[in-house]
Design an enzyme around this catalytic site. Structure first.
Site, PDB file in Angstrom:
ATOM      1  N   GLU A 183       5.960 -13.813 -13.703  1.00 12.37           N
ATOM      2  CA  GLU A 183       5.323 -12.710 -12.976  1.00 12.37           C
ATOM      3  C   GLU A 183       4.744 -11.640 -13.891  1.00 12.37           C
ATOM      4  O   GLU A 183       3.775 -10.985 -13.522  1.00 12.37           O
ATOM      5  CB  GLU A 183       6.262 -12.099 -11.926  1.00 12.37           C
ATOM      6  CG  GLU A 183       7.413 -11.316 -12.466  1.00 12.37           C
ATOM      7  CD  GLU A 183       8.327 -10.803 -11.359  1.00 12.37           C
ATOM      8  OE1 GLU A 183       7.835 -10.413 -10.305  1.00 12.37           O
ATOM      9  OE2 GLU A 183       9.547 -10.783 -11.584  1.00 12.37           O
ATOM     10  N   GLU A 242      15.826 -17.001 -12.089  1.00 14.60           N
ATOM     11  CA  GLU A 242      15.399 -15.609 -12.221  1.00 14.60           C
ATOM     12  C   GLU A 242      14.682 -15.386 -13.556  1.00 14.60           C
ATOM     13  O   GLU A 242      13.682 -14.674 -13.623  1.00 14.60           O
ATOM     14  CB  GLU A 242      16.633 -14.696 -12.063  1.00 14.60           C
ATOM     15  CG  GLU A 242      16.410 -13.216 -12.306  1.00 14.60           C
ATOM     16  CD  GLU A 242      15.400 -12.559 -11.378  1.00 14.60           C
ATOM     17  OE1 GLU A 242      14.951 -13.182 -10.402  1.00 14.60           O
ATOM     18  OE2 GLU A 242      15.028 -11.398 -11.658  1.00 14.60           O
ATOM     19  N   HIS A 297      16.019 -35.786 -14.109  1.00 15.45           N
ATOM     20  CA  HIS A 297      15.401 -36.390 -12.926  1.00 15.45           C
ATOM     21  C   HIS A 297      13.927 -36.002 -12.814  1.00 15.45           C
ATOM     22  O   HIS A 297      13.365 -36.042 -11.731  1.00 15.45           O
ATOM     23  CB  HIS A 297      16.176 -35.985 -11.674  1.00 15.45           C
ATOM     24  CG  HIS A 297      17.610 -36.424 -11.732  1.00 15.45           C
ATOM     25  ND1 HIS A 297      17.993 -37.724 -11.536  1.00 15.45           N
ATOM     26  CD2 HIS A 297      18.736 -35.738 -12.031  1.00 15.45           C
ATOM     27  CE1 HIS A 297      19.302 -37.828 -11.682  1.00 15.45           C
ATOM     28  NE2 HIS A 297      19.779 -36.628 -11.991  1.00 15.45           N
ATOM     29  N   CYS A 322       0.838  -1.189   0.000  1.00 15.17           N
ATOM     30  CA  CYS A 322       0.000   0.000   0.000  1.00 15.17           C
ATOM     31  C   CYS A 322       0.876   1.242   0.000  1.00 15.17           C
ATOM     32  O   CYS A 322       1.958   1.246   0.568  1.00 15.17           O
ATOM     33  CB  CYS A 322      -0.954   0.095   1.193  1.00 15.17           C
ATOM     34  SG  CYS A 322      -2.022  -1.316   1.391  1.00 15.17           S
ATOM     35  N   TRP A 350      -2.963  -2.579  -1.605  1.00 15.87           N
ATOM     36  CA  TRP A 350      -2.714  -3.989  -1.939  1.00 15.87           C
ATOM     37  C   TRP A 350      -3.413  -4.752  -0.823  1.00 15.87           C
ATOM     38  O   TRP A 350      -2.965  -4.741   0.324  1.00 15.87           O
ATOM     39  CB  TRP A 350      -1.207  -4.256  -1.955  1.00 15.87           C
ATOM     40  CG  TRP A 350      -0.868  -5.627  -2.425  1.00 15.87           C
ATOM     41  CD1 TRP A 350      -0.673  -6.016  -3.709  1.00 15.87           C
ATOM     42  CD2 TRP A 350      -0.654  -6.797  -1.619  1.00 15.87           C
ATOM     43  NE1 TRP A 350      -0.370  -7.352  -3.763  1.00 15.87           N
ATOM     44  CE2 TRP A 350      -0.349  -7.861  -2.496  1.00 15.87           C
ATOM     45  CE3 TRP A 350      -0.684  -7.067  -0.250  1.00 15.87           C
ATOM     46  CZ2 TRP A 350      -0.082  -9.161  -2.056  1.00 15.87           C
ATOM     47  CZ3 TRP A 350      -0.427  -8.351   0.202  1.00 15.87           C
ATOM     48  CH2 TRP A 350      -0.120  -9.379  -0.701  1.00 15.87           C
ATOM     49  N   LYS A 408      10.866 -14.012 -13.905  1.00 20.15           N
ATOM     50  CA  LYS A 408      10.505 -12.815 -14.693  1.00 20.15           C
ATOM     51  C   LYS A 408       9.369 -13.134 -15.649  1.00 20.15           C
ATOM     52  O   LYS A 408       8.430 -12.369 -15.789  1.00 20.15           O
ATOM     53  CB  LYS A 408      11.687 -12.307 -15.520  1.00 20.15           C
ATOM     54  CG  LYS A 408      12.778 -11.558 -14.845  1.00 20.15           C
ATOM     55  CD  LYS A 408      12.426 -10.211 -14.283  1.00 20.15           C
ATOM     56  CE  LYS A 408      11.865 -10.349 -12.895  1.00 20.15           C
ATOM     57  NZ  LYS A 408      12.767 -10.233 -11.797  1.00 20.15           N
ATOM     58  N   ASN A 422      -0.995   1.794   5.975  1.00 17.31           N
ATOM     59  CA  ASN A 422      -0.206   0.772   5.276  1.00 17.31           C
ATOM     60  C   ASN A 422       0.331  -0.170   6.360  1.00 17.31           C
ATOM     61  O   ASN A 422       1.058   0.273   7.239  1.00 17.31           O
ATOM     62  CB  ASN A 422       0.942   1.475   4.512  1.00 17.31           C
ATOM     63  CG  ASN A 422       2.022   0.517   4.034  1.00 17.31           C
ATOM     64  OD1 ASN A 422       3.172   0.911   3.899  1.00 17.31           O
ATOM     65  ND2 ASN A 422       1.691  -0.709   3.769  1.00 17.31           N
ATOM     66  N   GLY A 423      -0.062  -1.435   6.282  1.00 19.33           N
ATOM     67  CA  GLY A 423       0.419  -2.393   7.285  1.00 19.33           C
ATOM     68  C   GLY A 423      -0.698  -3.326   7.692  1.00 19.33           C
ATOM     69  O   GLY A 423      -1.722  -3.430   6.998  1.00 19.33           O
ATOM     70  N   ARG A 430       3.427   0.124  -5.157  1.00 16.25           N
ATOM     71  CA  ARG A 430       3.291  -0.523  -3.847  1.00 16.25           C
ATOM     72  C   ARG A 430       1.979  -1.307  -3.707  1.00 16.25           C
ATOM     73  O   ARG A 430       1.792  -2.038  -2.741  1.00 16.25           O
ATOM     74  CB  ARG A 430       3.350   0.541  -2.737  1.00 16.25           C
ATOM     75  CG  ARG A 430       4.636   1.332  -2.723  1.00 16.25           C
ATOM     76  CD  ARG A 430       4.624   2.344  -1.599  1.00 16.25           C
ATOM     77  NE  ARG A 430       4.506   1.688  -0.320  1.00 16.25           N
ATOM     78  CZ  ARG A 430       5.524   1.211   0.370  1.00 16.25           C
ATOM     79  NH1 ARG A 430       6.747   1.306  -0.093  1.00 16.25           N
ATOM     80  NH2 ARG A 430       5.323   0.628   1.537  1.00 16.25           N
ATOM     81  N   LYS A 433       5.365  -3.931  -5.187  1.00 18.25           N
ATOM     82  CA  LYS A 433       6.816  -3.786  -5.203  1.00 18.25           C
ATOM     83  C   LYS A 433       7.460  -4.105  -3.858  1.00 18.25           C
ATOM     84  O   LYS A 433       8.461  -4.783  -3.799  1.00 18.25           O
ATOM     85  CB  LYS A 433       7.166  -2.367  -5.645  1.00 18.25           C
ATOM     86  CG  LYS A 433       8.641  -2.109  -5.838  1.00 18.25           C
ATOM     87  CD  LYS A 433       9.121  -2.693  -7.143  1.00 18.25           C
ATOM     88  CE  LYS A 433      10.600  -2.554  -7.327  1.00 18.25           C
ATOM     89  NZ  LYS A 433      11.106  -3.595  -8.242  1.00 18.25           N
TER      90      LYS A 433
HETATM   91  C1  F6R Z   1      10.495 -10.144  -8.569  1.00 17.19           C
HETATM   92  C2  F6R Z   1      10.481  -9.265  -7.422  1.00 17.19           C
HETATM   93  C3  F6R Z   1      10.272  -9.860  -6.076  1.00 17.19           C
HETATM   94  C4  F6R Z   1      11.233  -9.214  -5.072  1.00 17.19           C
HETATM   95  C5  F6R Z   1      10.931  -9.713  -3.656  1.00 17.19           C
HETATM   96  C6  F6R Z   1      11.922  -9.161  -2.645  1.00 17.19           C
HETATM   97  O1  F6R Z   1      10.743  -9.446  -9.737  1.00 17.19           O
HETATM   98  O2  F6R Z   1      10.624  -8.086  -7.556  1.00 17.19           O
HETATM   99  O3  F6R Z   1      10.438 -11.237  -6.107  1.00 17.19           O
HETATM  100  O4  F6R Z   1      12.537  -9.525  -5.442  1.00 17.19           O
HETATM  101  O5  F6R Z   1       9.644  -9.337  -3.297  1.00 17.19           O
HETATM  102  O6  F6R Z   1      11.890  -7.779  -2.617  1.00 17.19           O
HETATM  103  P1  F6R Z   1      13.064  -6.933  -1.978  1.00 17.19           P
HETATM  104  O7  F6R Z   1      14.273  -7.141  -2.824  1.00 17.19           O
HETATM  105  O8  F6R Z   1      12.572  -5.532  -2.008  1.00 17.19           O
HETATM  106  O9  F6R Z   1      13.273  -7.455  -0.592  1.00 17.19           O
END
Ligand code: F6R
Length: 615
Positions: A495, A488, A511, A2, A75, A492, A101-102, A27, A610
């Site tokens: 998501e 990774e 396996h 949020c 969120w 990507k 937020n929380g 956020r 984010k």
């Molecule tokens: C994927 C992504 C998330 C963050 C994860 C950790 O693209 O952005 O998987 O990497 O939520 O976030 P941070 O790095 O902010 O702790």
């Protein structure tokens, strides 16, 4: 998660808040709302959907005038995303209004008590419970708003960044923080409130970041008053000068923040090692490591805690630290580590990796590690973030603001910092000769240029994306340093395009995952020249015999993979431990183009946010 924004001063609050919410949309973006005080009453509008939906609704619905207001982009945690659960929330009397937020963890028991005292609730949120608790305390004890907020918060378990105002006292906003971020911008006779400084960057460079368990009263024309919520002690405000500028938080001609951030990687990596990597002198300067060298040299092992992409960077670090500095490394999902009763001793070093520096699980993991005596080193991007502050020492990545929800430059700059650390420790431990060390430094210095070169494959990657965009599944394979890159790459893709994707160590394929391979299945194989090249080529042959469609990420000039693969994407040559910094680039571009072609919201993928400030 949020985002919260607020304003009190002499300007119109609405444009500041709406633009601020748009900047904070990374956020959370499932609903949004605003409450403005227009000089007579509170005007409140909220809706399910994006800030753009709110703007459209609100401008037809309420007058937007007023110099005091608060806004929220959500969120969802408690209660589905809908108009009613959106913030701001009124208290029962309609006098008080809040954004939050929380999570209030004990909201259920508080709600029951409030219901017994006659309160009613419109929403399913914990936030509506909090604002009524504040109202209850205020009414019963005939208190000013600030005092009522303080007393109420002392009854609350959980996390919050809140802003509250009272329509009968429209000259002040009360804010408080525990666990979720809250920045206060200080202008001339005006205050800005936000989850980060981006909403007020064009108005003031002066900001105060509230610490946990602090609250502040922002009164029109008066100096800010900050208090500790528990003890009531006054705190001297610590004002910081913001380094952020407007260009950094705008798209700058790119269609999406994600693409901008992919293209920023050469300069972001350069910024990460600027002033730290001095190849002429064969020196790496990292104050956080230097000041604690004794601890690092005496450490039995390093435990990395992180989530998501940052966890993948931690896995790359495991290979690099063990290979170069010969220090055993364990890489842990912070969310598992914190609840596992892990064995931690004073001889452990815990490295917390986090772009936002606010991830709740990572924060909790380091608090646990600290309580058991471990030394905690933070690798964060956001300066002054909670994890950075909670760590005993650290190194910032200096990637600049990352706004696209899918991490790109955060990943490569995290790997850069971790490589610098491993190299510095390798030198101190004598696990690397001085000529090897110098060679690594010189090679690391060439990486920004090589990333630039890797980016030149963009147009070709786009044609590959067009061929595979309708795939239902996708497999990513890599070995050694590039196994985490395969993970990774898969993350990507899933998501932002919602295509199911898995990353695997290439040899592990036989396996189990090999059973998935057929003519429809694209398999992205990272097969750079160094390391286990021949073995990966054998794995590619195994895929070929089962008719899988192969996209090889290869070193420039490669011949063997070209003969087997359906497509190859070249990256420049470098030493093995640095290849993840290059092989990641085409995988980011591939996911980006597929998602754009599928018409997905690249910067704000569904269900994500984010910074994950809830566990
Ligand atoms: C994927 C992504 C998330 C963050 C994860 C950790 O693209 O952005 O998987 O990497 O939520 O976030 P941070 O790095 O902010 O702790």
């Amino acid at each position: 998660m949020c985002g919260i924004v607020g304003y009190i001063g002499h300007r119109e609050a609405y444009p500041i808040i709406i633009k601020g919410l748009q900047r904070l949309e990374y956020r959370g973006y499932d609903s949004a709302g605003i409450a403005l005080y227009d000089g007579e009453s509170i005007k409140l509008s909220k809706t399910k959907g994006k800030v753009a939906d709110l703007k459209e609704k609100l401008e037809n619905e309420i007058s937007t005038s007023g110099t005091l207001g608060i806004g929220h982009t959500r969120w969802a945690t408690h209660g589905v995303p809908n108009d009613v659960n959106s913030h701001p929330h009124y208290s029962n009397s309609g006098d008080l209004v809040i954004i939050h937020n929380g999570i209030i963890e004990n909201y259920d028991s508080l709600k029951k008590e409030l219901i017994n005292r006659g309160y009613t609730f419109k929403s399913d949120t914990d936030t509506e419970v909090l604002i009524n608790l504040i109202e209850d305390v205020k009414k019963n004890e005939n208190l000013k708003l600030g005092k009522a907020v303080q007393i109420a918060l002392n009854q609350v378990v959980g996390a919050y960044a809140i802003a509250v105002f009272d329509k009968n006292k429209p000259n002040e906003i009360v804010v408080a923080k525990l666990g979720s971020p809250l920045a206060i911008g200080i202008g001339e006779d005006e205050y800005f409130i936000a989850s980060d400084a981006s909403p007020f960057i064009e108005f003031t460079k002066n900001a105060i970041y509230l610490e946990d368990e602090q609250m502040a009263i922002l009164r029109r024309g008066k100096d800010i008053k900050i208090r500790k919520i528990k003890t009531d002690a006054l705190v001297d405000p610590y004002m910081q000068e913001l380094q952020l500028n407007l260009e950094q938080i705008e798209k700058g001609g790119y269609d999406h923040f994600m693409l901008k951030e992919i293209y920023e990687q050469p300069s972001a990596i350069l910024d990460t090692f600027r002033g730290r990597l001095l190849s002429n002198e064969a020196v790496i300067k990292l104050a956080g490591v230097e000041d604690n060298m004794k601890k690092f040299l005496a450490a039995d092992r390093i435990i990395v805690v992180a989530c998501g992409t940052s966890w993948h960077a931690g896995l790359v670090a495991e290979y690099i630290f063990e290979d170069l500095a010969r220090i055993p490394v364990e890489v842990e999902y912070a969310s598992e580590f914190r609840y596992r009763n892990p064995v931690i001793t004073e001889k452990d070093i815990v490295i917390a990796i986090s772009q936002s520096g606010e991830t709740a699980d990572t924060l909790a993991a380091i608090k646990l590690a600290k309580s058991k005596g471990a030394f905690v080193f933070g690798v964060c991007n956001v300066v002054g973030s909670s994890i950075a502050r909670e760590s005993d020492a650290g190194a910032y990545t200096h990637a600049g603001p990352e706004i696209g929800v899918a991490s790109t430059k955060a990943f490569t700059t995290q790997i850069t910092v971790l490589t610098l650390m491993a190299l510095r420790l390798a030198r101190a431990k004598g696990t690397m000769s001085s000529s090897e060390f110098r060679h690594h430094l010189i090679e690391l210095e060439t990486i920004p240029g090589k990333v630039e070169e890797a980016l030149q494959s963009d147009a070709y990657v786009k044609t590959v994306a067009d061929i595979y965009k309708d795939s239902k599944n996708c497999l990513y394979l890599g070995r050694g340093f590039n196994f985490p890159v395969a993970l990774e790459g898969a993350l990507k893709l899933k998501e932002i395009s919602y295509i199911h994707a898995e990353g695997y160590p290439a040899a592990e394929m036989k396996h189990g995952p090999i059973a998935l391979i057929d003519e429809q299945m694209p398999i992205i194989v990272i097969a750079t020249k160094k390391g286990h090249y021949e073995k990966v080529v054998s794995n590619i042959q195994e895929i070929k015999s089962r008719k899988g469609r192969i996209i090889g990420i290869v070193t420039k000039g490669d011949v063997s993979v070209k003969e087997l693969a359906d497509h190859v994407i070249e990256v420049p040559e470098t030493i093995e431990c640095l290849t993840p910094l290059l092989t990641t680039i085409p995988l980011q571009l591939l996911s980006y183009h597929i998602a754009v072609m599928l018409n997905k919201n690249v910067d704000q993928p569904r269900n994500l946010a984010k910074s994950v400030t809830v566990e």
